[in-house]
Design a protein around this motif. Structure first.
Motif, short mmCIF file in Angstrom:
data_model
loop_
_atom_site.label_atom_id
_atom_site.label_comp_id
_atom_site.label_asym_id
_atom_site.label_seq_id
_atom_site.Cartn_x
_atom_site.Cartn_y
_atom_site.Cartn_z
N ILE A 143 -4.55 10.74 -5.06
CA ILE A 143 -4.16 9.42 -4.55
C ILE A 143 -5.35 8.76 -3.86
N ALA A 144 -6.07 9.53 -3.05
CA ALA A 144 -7.22 8.99 -2.33
C ALA A 144 -8.27 8.47 -3.30
N ILE A 193 1.36 4.31 -2.87
CA ILE A 193 1.21 5.73 -2.56
C ILE A 193 2.50 6.48 -2.91
N THR A 245 -6.35 9.13 5.47
CA THR A 245 -5.60 7.87 5.46
C THR A 245 -4.36 7.97 4.58
N VAL A 246 -4.47 8.67 3.45
CA VAL A 246 -3.28 8.90 2.61
C VAL A 246 -2.23 9.66 3.41
N GLU A 247 -2.64 10.68 4.12
CA GLU A 247 -1.69 11.46 4.93
C GLU A 247 -1.07 10.58 6.02
N GLN A 268 0.83 -1.20 0.00
CA GLN A 268 0.00 0.00 0.00
C GLN A 268 0.86 1.25 0.00
N GLU A 269 1.90 1.26 0.85
CA GLU A 269 2.80 2.41 0.92
C GLU A 269 3.57 2.59 -0.38
N HIS A 280 -0.50 7.33 5.85
CA HIS A 280 0.51 6.48 5.21
C HIS A 280 1.74 7.28 4.78
N VAL A 312 -8.49 11.12 2.26
CA VAL A 312 -7.27 11.94 2.27
C VAL A 312 -6.54 11.77 3.59
N ASN A 359 -2.65 14.47 -2.80
CA ASN A 359 -3.26 13.55 -1.84
C ASN A 359 -4.69 13.21 -2.23
#
Length: 904
Positions: free
Chosen positions: A869-870, A856, A879-881, A852-853, A883, A877, A866
């Protein structure tokens, strides 16, 4: 609110709320029998959520078939925040809620919209979402909320469900469940005032500690409707206490004691599932019910209905327990219920509900009402409410005076049920159809889909024309390929005359099944060209991608897989996304980007779980990835999955030098001649047979490979053919060099590395050690760079046999990208140069990233924001932040620019 006991549950809720205040999210599903105290616990959670934005919804049994009805009611308080959503997500919610016209939104996109909405609202204050009686929420709403629950991580959102044990477990799988037991004896007895302890303990035990049952008994004791002496005798203590029908009977008795006007008011509320006070009041006026305020006051005072927020300015009426609604509705006469539904039909502004009430108001067949119900079914289906569409169409069928209209609507209802995943309901609807009906071919097609029966689909196609016939045959071809069904009947049923890309895919696929690859190759090429030029999903997508694999057309496979993945993400179509992700992962494996492939397979699994979708492709690309990594291959499954698994097991065995095992697998495939993935093993079979001394099998496989490669004509196919010819030819040198040259002009690093390996082995056996060392070192570096451990070990052994040893990996300059790679997937994340040089690129510290990382980080390296990506990965967003913070720490960087530098 005062709760008896429930200390563990209250502590768990307090912990969830505290975590949300600290920036984390959480989900819990409270499960228990009716009256066990689930609603009281939810109320405790709401009271404890000081400073939270709270959204609440309660499931209503009559709404179970209305797609997104529960979600719509839940999100009404957050309507203003919807304006900040990305346009596709905002449109998906608007269509789902019937606010604008448009194609049906997929539940995956609706789920992403809800996730984004909640995470944005949570920026200002933590959010508490409460769903009571979730077993009666419509399936679409539960699926969306469960999807959100699985994706929550760092959004400051708490999601609480309360449901009876009959909630479909698959809908909330992987979410935390807590089953509520009955009250402890001491707390249960405390509810029974005026009863001595010994008797109280007996009653509490018989009631199972159920608070609602005990409270109802206490109410009867208080008003003298029963006595301790009566409770001590038969039948109550000798049999079940008043739950289920007995409890409903007690509520019915209380309803019967009210004034006639109050009973009619309660019946209107029971028939109008939304409880909308405006609709209820207008219906009561049409029923000429007098004294509105007095009636409402009497009903609220009885405790049988709740007015929200107050009796005098109510916006919504609800019942304190579903048994009350059941008792009220069952207590009304048939004639009165029809009058009430007629009034509600005239009082409601909602087309869907008006049709529902109209149908309930008529006594027998009525084409006017049936047509209106069918029209509303179309409106519901247009916004993705497939189960509600099925229910309305079935109702329209029952109201149809003409048999032809009845059958047409009944089959359409079954079709909608199949789309909604309600298999048992679809079968029940089809069972009502007369076998001699003109709708029989359409019904047969649905049975073929439900039973996964190729023959039924072929038979159905024989009675259909135009697009319906093409669709049935495409489904039959797909089932024959993916599920391993009989292929002869499909191929013989497909004639000409199918237009467009769908027709090309169908006819070329059928030709491949019946005539073999060489004859089908021109049609396959035309089909792949057509598929590259249109936006397709589902079965077209799968068969088009398989055609690219059979042609060894890696460029088309990469382009189509990337575009189909992006398109499926944009539209939020999970089934199409699963197909595209499987193809994308397969293409990444072919190109040697094993880390990227692992990322796509992780997303495949997450998508299948989040969207509650089962895919027959699950495990196919996983087997290829495992084989190239040198890990054990799962050879289970049927159809396409089994075919891919056999090809993967041959790669694994060859990597480990188990030539006899690879030979046995390859010979079985050669004898069976499967339409799909049969050609994929031919070059490997030549190698296994030569190494095992079975030259006859090697020549047989080489003949087949020659025919296929010449019909295909791609650099990949000709490179594999040259590699195989080098193993069987006395003059091998030019073939080895041709294989390296042709494969070196493709992004197919694994096959290029194997060409170097075989060339190096041939050179070593001829004691040309210097040249052998060069080829073997190149092979070892390529295998090591992509993580193909078994082949790397084999190359290392050959190097040592040549009197040399591997040298430390050295980073090579990145080659220009000349072939397509999927959007959102940077080949750099895999740690290799994806193109012509094939040399490994040094990527320090990236091995510590999870799949997952890694995805991203690759998107960051491509310049994605972000929010982008989300949207791409179906995350919030926040959760993206979350990670990204971990990525920064693992890579020891402090900016997005540095991530790009590390990945380059």
């Amino acid at each position: 609110m005062t709760l008896l006991d429930r200390a563990p549950e209250r502590a768990a809720l307090d912990e969830l709320l505290a975590a949300a205040r600290d920036g984390r999210s959480g989900v819990v599903v409270l499960v228990g029998e009716p009256g066990i105290g689930k609603t009281a616990l939810l109320g405790y959670g709401v009271e404890a959520a000081t400073g939270f934005t709270v959204a609440r919804v309660t499931g209503v049994e009559s709404e179970r078939e209305w797609g997104y009805a529960g979600l719509h009611r839940l999100l009404l308080p957050l309507s203003d925040a919807r304006a900040s959503l990305p346009q596709p997500q905002r449109d998906a919610l608007a269509v789902a809620f019937g606010q604008v016209a448009g194609p049906p939104p997929d539940r995956f996109l609706v789920g992403l919209a809800v996730l984004t909405l909640l995470s944005r609202v949570a920026v200002d204050a933590p959010v508490l979402v409460v769903c009571d009686d979730a077993q009666w929420l419509d399936r679409a709403s539960v699926e969306v909320l469960a999807f959100v629950g699985r994706r929550l991580l760092a959004e400051r959102v708490v999601l609480l469900f309360a449901a009876r044990p009959d909630l479909d477990a698959d809908l909330t799988a992987d979410l935390e469940h807590r089953t509520l037991p009955g009250l402890p004896a001491a707390d249960a007895v405390s509810l029974l005032t005026g009863v001595d302890r010994a008797l109280g303990l007996r009653i509490a035990e018989a009631a199972g500690g159920n608070p609602l049952v005990l409270a109802e008994l206490a109410r009867e004791l208080d008003r003298g409707a029963t006595t301790p002496d009566r409770l001590a005798g038969v039948p109550l203590l000798g049999g079940p206490l008043p739950v289920g029908r007995r409890l409903e009977a007690r509520f019915a008795a209380r309803v019967g004691a009210l004034a006639a006007s109050t009973r009619t008011f309660l019946l209107v509320v029971a028939a109008e599932a939304t409880g909308d006070a405006g609709v209820v009041r207008r219906a009561c006026a049409l029923l000429e019910l007098e004294g509105w305020d007095a009636v409402v006051e009497d009903a609220v005072r009885s405790g049988l209905v709740v007015a929200e927020p107050s009796a005098w300015a109510a916006e919504r009426f609800t019942f304190p327990h579903p048994a009350v609604r059941s008792a009220v509705y069952a207590g009304g006469s048939v004639a009165l219920r029809r009058r009430v539904h007629a009034a509600l039909a005239a009082a409601t502004p909602d087309d869907d509900r008006r049709a529902w009430h109209l149908a309930a108001a008529v006594e027998g067949p009525d084409e006017g009402v049936a047509g209106e119900v069918e029209r509303c079914a179309g409106l519901v289906g247009a916004r993705g409410g497939h189960m509600a569409r099925s229910a309305l169409l079935a109702m329209a069928a029952r109201l149809s005076p003409e048999r032809a209209d009845h059958d047409r609507r009944l089959v359409a209802a079954a079709d909608a049920a199949v789309t909604a995943g309600a298999v048992a309901h679809a079968r029940d609807l089809l069972d009502r159809l007369d076998p001699g009906s003109a709708e029989h071919p359409r019904a047969l097609r649905l049975r073929g889909l439900l039973d996964e029966d190729v023959s039924l689909l072929v038979d159905a196609a024989g009675g259909l024309v135009g697009e319906e016939r093409t669709a049935a045959l495409l489904e039959a071809v797909d089932l024959a390929v993916v599920g391993g069904g009989p292929i002869e009947s499909v191929a013989s049923a497909v004639g000409g005359g199918h237009l467009g890309a769908a027709g090309l895919v169908l006819e070329s696929g059928a030709a491949l099944l019946s005539d073999g690859f060489v004859s089908a190759a021109p049609g396959l090429r035309a089909a792949v060209r057509a598929v590259r030029d249109v936006d397709v999903a589902g079965r077209w997508c799968l068969l088009g991608l398989l055609s690219a694999v059979e042609l060894w057309d890696e460029e088309s496979l990469g382009v189509c897989a990337a575009r189909f993945t992006a398109s499926a993400r944009d539209r939020g179509e999970p089934r199409a996304l699963l197909t595209a992700l499987s193809a994308l992962a397969t293409w990444e494996v072919f190109c040697g980007r094993l880390t990227a492939a692992a990322g796509h397979l992780t997303e495949f699994a997450e998508t299948a779980t989040a969207a509650a979708v089962r895919s027959p492709l699950a495990g196919a690309a996983d087997a290829l990835l495992a084989a190239w990594r040198g890990d054990r291959v799962d050879t289970g499954g049927t159809g396409l999955r089994a075919a891919v698994a056999r090809a993967a097991s041959m790669v694994l065995d060859l990597g480990h030098g188990r030539y006899q095992e690879a030979l046995a697998t390859g010979k079985a495939v050669l004898d069976e001649r499967p339409a799909h993935w049969g050609g994929a093993v031919l070059a490997d079979l030549v190698e296994a047979a030569v190494r095992s001394g079975d030259l006859a099998t090697a020549q047989r496989a080489l003949r087949d490979l020659t025919d296929r490669a010449e019909a295909s004509g791609t650099p990949w196919a000709r490179g594999l053919l040259a590699r195989a010819r080098a193993l069987t030819s006395e003059d091998a040198e030019p073939h080895h060099r041709e294989a390296v040259d042709r494969l070196g002009r493709t992004p197919l690093i694994p096959d290029l590395a194997r060409a170097h390996l075989l060339h190096g082995e041939w050179l070593r056996r001829r004691r040309r050690r210097a040249e052998a060392t060069t080829s073997l070192r190149t092979a070892h570096e390529l295998f090591t760079g992509i993580g193909a451990t078994a082949f790397a070990h084999r190359a290392e052994q050959e190097l040592r046999a040549a009197g040399s040893s591997p040298r430390p990996a050295v980073a090579a300059p990145r080659a220009p990208e000349t072939a397509p790679h999927p959007a959102g997937t940077d080949p750099r994340a895999a740690g290799t140069d994806p193109r012509t040089t094939g040399h490994p690129a040094a990527l320090p510290r990236t091995a510590e990233l999870t799949p997952q990382e890694a995805r991203i980080a690759a998107l960051v390296a491509d310049g994605a924001t972000n929010q982008e990506i989300a949207t791409t990965l179906f995350l919030s967003v926040s959760t993206v932040e979350y990670h990204l913070r971990k990525i920064f720490r693992k890579l020891d960087v402090t900016s997005r620019r540095q991530i790009r530098l590390v990945l380059r």
